[in-house]
Each structure stands twice: as structure tokens, then as C-alpha cells.
Design an enzyme around this catalytic site. Structure first.
Site, PDB file in Angstrom:
ATOM      1  N   ARG A   1       0.837  -1.211   0.000  1.00 22.72           N
ATOM      2  CA  ARG A   1       0.000   0.000   0.000  1.00 22.72           C
ATOM      3  C   ARG A   1       0.864   1.249   0.000  1.00 22.72           C
ATOM      4  NH1 ARG A   1      -4.466   0.489   4.555  1.00 22.72           N
ATOM      5  NH2 ARG A   1      -2.647   0.916   5.847  1.00 22.72           N
TER       6      ARG A   1
ATOM      7  N   LYS B   1      -2.698   6.526   1.291  1.00 24.46           N
ATOM      8  CA  LYS B   1      -2.590   6.921   2.709  1.00 24.46           C
ATOM      9  C   LYS B   1      -1.661   8.132   2.787  1.00 24.46           C
ATOM     10  CE  LYS B   1      -2.437   4.664   7.206  1.00 24.46           C
ATOM     11  NZ  LYS B   1      -3.653   5.266   7.739  1.00 24.46           N
TER      12      LYS B   1
ATOM     13  N   GLU C   1     -16.329   5.936   4.764  1.00 19.96           N
ATOM     14  CA  GLU C   1     -15.515   5.405   5.863  1.00 19.96           C
ATOM     15  C   GLU C   1     -15.431   6.413   6.993  1.00 19.96           C
ATOM     16  OE1 GLU C   1     -11.279   4.977   5.010  1.00 19.96           O
ATOM     17  OE2 GLU C   1     -11.512   6.298   3.302  1.00 19.96           O
TER      18      GLU C   1
HETATM   19  N1  PLP Z   1      -9.371   4.304   6.533  1.00 24.05           N
HETATM   20  C1  PLP Z   1      -8.604   5.290   7.011  1.00 24.05           C
HETATM   21  C2  PLP Z   1      -8.915   6.681   6.609  1.00 24.05           C
HETATM   22  C3  PLP Z   1      -7.516   4.999   7.853  1.00 24.05           C
HETATM   23  O1  PLP Z   1      -6.734   5.970   8.333  1.00 24.05           O
HETATM   24  C4  PLP Z   1      -7.258   3.652   8.204  1.00 24.05           C
HETATM   25  C5  PLP Z   1      -6.133   3.321   9.074  1.00 24.05           C
HETATM   26  O2  PLP Z   1      -5.087   3.007   8.650  1.00 24.05           O
HETATM   27  C6  PLP Z   1      -8.090   2.659   7.678  1.00 24.05           C
HETATM   28  C7  PLP Z   1      -9.136   3.018   6.851  1.00 24.05           C
HETATM   29  C8  PLP Z   1      -7.858   1.207   7.983  1.00 24.05           C
HETATM   30  O3  PLP Z   1      -6.717   0.714   7.345  1.00 24.05           O
HETATM   31  P1  PLP Z   1      -5.865  -0.450   7.989  1.00 24.05           P
HETATM   32  O4  PLP Z   1      -6.818  -1.508   8.344  1.00 24.05           O
HETATM   33  O5  PLP Z   1      -4.926  -0.859   6.933  1.00 24.05           O
HETATM   34  O6  PLP Z   1      -5.184   0.100   9.187  1.00 24.05           O
HETATM   35  C1  COI Z   2      -3.998   3.417  11.532  1.00 22.00           C
HETATM   36  O1  COI Z   2      -4.952   2.737  11.917  1.00 22.00           O
HETATM   37  O2  COI Z   2      -2.860   2.947  11.468  1.00 22.00           O
HETATM   38  C2  COI Z   2      -4.167   4.807  11.143  1.00 22.00           C
HETATM   39  O3  COI Z   2      -3.360   5.277  10.428  1.00 22.00           O
HETATM   40  C3  COI Z   2      -5.339   5.526  11.656  1.00 22.00           C
HETATM   41  C4  COI Z   2      -5.062   6.845  12.297  1.00 22.00           C
HETATM   42  C5  COI Z   2      -4.195   6.774  13.489  1.00 22.00           C
HETATM   43  C6  COI Z   2      -4.623   7.882  11.328  1.00 22.00           C
END
Ligand code: PLP
Ligand code: COI
Length: 339
Positions: A82, A183, A219
Site C-alpha cells: 500500500r 494513505k 468510511e
Molecule cells: N481508513 C482510514 C482513513 C484509515 O486511516 C485507516 C487506518 O489506517 C483505515 C481506513 C484502515 O486501514 P488499515 O486496516 O490498513 O489500518
Molecule cells: C492506523 O490505523 O494505522 C491509522 O493510520 C489511523 C489513524 C491513526 C490515522
């Protein structure tokens, strides 16, 4: 900071300076070998693109202490991939997967004393890439830094695995063809004011609708959305402006293979929340945070309960966290041992 002064039972999601962080520089077309450093302050040009034009991206992942004392990383290859996609989107050089995972392991080992004991949280890793070097025009940077630091964390949303209330935001965090799926810091900058207002109004955070029609859930500002229907379906939004979460991806796989649910990636109409008997927010920091209710147009829609966790959400939580902490056998390749 000494780890003796950390109260492992009271960990939240706050910055703590740990012992070492990884730092690698991209110059003359390549990443250097990277080093561990005690210095938590970056010295970068005042003209860095990261400072002016938001040329930066980051990741969030965790290292878990297992019952037998060993340390697990959860699907770090997915975070590496990612981050490569985020780098592509902002014209930054990719960090090779091997370097990424090796750097994660180095940082975890160097900060081992900060890994919370089994069952008490995790060591949160924050990898990031930023554009650096002297520059002023809107263009990609001449140099880049890739770094990873680590922080012991507990619950992101206070109370963790208890139902939380969320507010549907009037703002957008991402544009239809923008950077929502990457991200990158800009998405989070856009979420600061709506998130602040939601928290001030007593909600855990806000939920964004699709930026084109404002009729479908996208989300949470820091996690993905899922809903469970009375027909045993696991539903999560499909949209080009949602961040493809690794927790969400994992839950989709577990919902189908271990809980026998039908997984649907599709539209989640804000006017049809009654189809869900349970709902949740999922992410690395959020883990699974049950959504007790969603406020939209002044009305609170309650799912399973405002106080009790639903049975499917509970099973998904147990399966996911069981795999992460080594108590439950995960699908092949999900766990990478650090030590
Ligand atoms: N959506 C957003 C905006 C986020 O910041 C996160 C956190 O990382 C997620 C979704 C969930 O992603 P992940 O499960 O890879 O942490
Ligand atoms: C995560 O879950 O790792 C995120 O980046 C979410 C938040 C702390 C920005």
C-alpha cells in the site's frame, strides 16, 4: 522515557519517544541502506515538498507480543504494497518490500522493551516517506526520507471494544478522483476540522459520505466501515475514494472463510441503515470498534445496541485479534515473526 513508567493497563494512542527509529535517504536515484538512530528530530530543508505541497505518505501497523514471548507482525507485505501505491500516486520513489519489512523488524527489535505485554496492546509502527531537499516549485522533490518509528499503544477510540457513536459529516475527506485511496497526509488534513467538530459534539469521530452524491457511507476518518445484515452478510463500501484497509481486507476473508458470512463489497446507502443488525469501524489503530449508533440529519440510528457488542462483531474481533497475537492459526503468510 523509561518503560518502567508506562502503565500498560492505561495505554491510549499517544506519542511516546521510544529508543530507536529507522531512517533511510533517497538520493541520486536510490535508497541508502538505512540506519537506526536515537534522534527523533528530522533536519530537513525549509523548501521540502512535504512541508508545502503535502508530498508525503504513511502507514500504520502493529507488532504483537505472543503468549510464548515471541513477536508477531501482521501482514507487513500488505503495508509495504500500500505504501508503494501511495508513493506512486504522489510521484515518490517506492520503498522495496524487502527493505520495508527488514526496517520494521529492526525497529521492533530495537524497541522491544516498549512492546506491551501479551494482551495489553501493541507496538504501533508508523512508517512514512516524505519529499525533502531544497525546492520551491510544485514538483516532485529532489530527495526523500523513509523512516519508521514505534510507540506502545492501547485503544485508539477510548473504551476500545465498546459501542461508540459516530456522526455523519457534511464535509468530504477526499474527492471522487482524488487521493482517498492513498494513505497521504492531505486526506487527514481535510479530516481535522470535521473530526474535531464531531468529537466536540460528543461523538467518537465522523463518518464520511461519498463525495459525489453524499448518499453512501464511505468510511470513518481513521478506519473503514462494515455492517452485518440479518441475512448473515458482511457488507463494506466499494469506492475509489476509500482507503483499502488491511484490517478490512482481512475481515472480509475471515468473515467468509471462518464465520460463513456472505461478503459484499458494494453501496452502503445512508438512507437504508435499517438493513444492518450490527456495524463496526475497523483499522489497525481502531482494531474493531463497534458502532452503536450513527447520527444523520439530527437523528440517531442505533444498530445492535448502544451498550452491548453484537455477536458477529465479537466473533470477528476474537478471530482477528486471536490471529494477531498468535492464539489462533491465521491463513498462510499473515504472520511474520520478528523473534
Ligand atoms: N481508513 C482510514 C482513513 C484509515 O486511516 C485507516 C487506518 O489506517 C483505515 C481506513 C484502515 O486501514 P488499515 O486496516 O490498513 O489500518
Ligand atoms: C492506523 O490505523 O494505522 C491509522 O493510520 C489511523 C489513524 C491513526 C490515522
Amino acid at each position: 522515557m523509561s518503560n518502567e513508567s508506562i502503565n500498560w493497563d492505561k495505554l491510549g494512542f499517544d506519542y511516546i519517544k521510544t529508543d530507536k527509529r529507522y531512517l533511510s535517504v533517497f538520493r541520486n536515484g536510490e535508497w541508502d541502506n538505512g540506519t537506526l538512530t536515537e534522534d527523533n528530530v528530522l533536519h530537513i530543508s525549509e523548501g521540502s515538498t512535504a512541508l508545502h505541497y503535502g508530498q508525503q505518505c504513511f502507514e500504520g501497523m502493529k507488532a504483537y507480543r505472543c503468549k510464548d514471548g515471541s513477536i508477531n507482525l501482521f501482514r507487513p507485505d500488505q503495508n509495504a504494497a500500500r505504501m508503494q501505491r501511495s508513493c506512486d500516486r504522489l510521484l515518490m520513489p517506492r520503498v522495496p518490500t524487502e527493505q520495508f519489512i527488514d526496517a520494521c523488524k529492526q525497529v521492533v527489535k530495537a524497541n522491544e522493551r516498549f512492546i506491551p505485554p501479551y494482551g495489553k496492546g501493541a507496538l504501533y509502527l508508523r512508517p512514512f516517506v516524505i519529499g525533502t531537499g531544497d525546492n520551491i516549485g510544485v514538483r516532485t522533490a529532489p530527495e526523500f526520507i523513509f523512516s519508521i518509528f514505534a510507540i506502545p499503544v492501547g485503544s485508539y477510540f477510548k473504551g476500545g471494544m465498546t459501542p461508540h457513536k459516530f456522526l455523519i459529516s457534511d464535509y468530504d475527506r477526499a474527492a471522487p478522483q482524488g487521493t482517498g485511496a492513498a494513505k497521504v497526509g492531505g486526506n487527514y488534513a481535510a479530516s481535522l476540522q470535521p473530526g474535531y467538530e464531531a468529537k466536540k459534539a460528543g461523538f467518537a469521530d465522523c463518518i464520511y459520505l461519498d463525495p459525489l452524491t453524499h448518499s453512501k457511507i464511505e468510511e470513518v476518518g481513521s478506519a473503514n466501515f462494515f455492517g452485518i445484515t440479518a441475512n448473515n452478510e458482511f457488507v463494506t463500501p466499494k469506492s475509489a475514494s476509500v482507503l483499502p484497509g488491511i484490517t478490512r481486507l482481512s475481515l472480509m476473508e475471515l468473515a467468509e472463510s471462518r464465520l460463513g458470512l456472505k461478503v459484499i463489497e458494494g453501496d452502503v446507502e445512508i438512507n437504508n441503515l435499517a438493513r444492518f443488525v450490527e456495524a463496526g469501524a475497523c483499522g489497525t489503530a481502531a482494531v474493531i470498534t463497534p458502532i452503536g449508533g450513527i447520527q444523520y440529519n439530527g437523528k440517531l440510528h442505533v444498530f445492535h445496541s448502544e451498550t452491548e457488542v453484537g455477536p458477529v462483531t465479537r466473533k470477528l474481533y476474537d478471530e482477528l485479534t486471536g490471529i494477531q497475537s498468535g492464539d489462533v492459526e491465521g491463513p498462510a503468510g499473515w504472520i511474520v515473526k520478528v523473534a
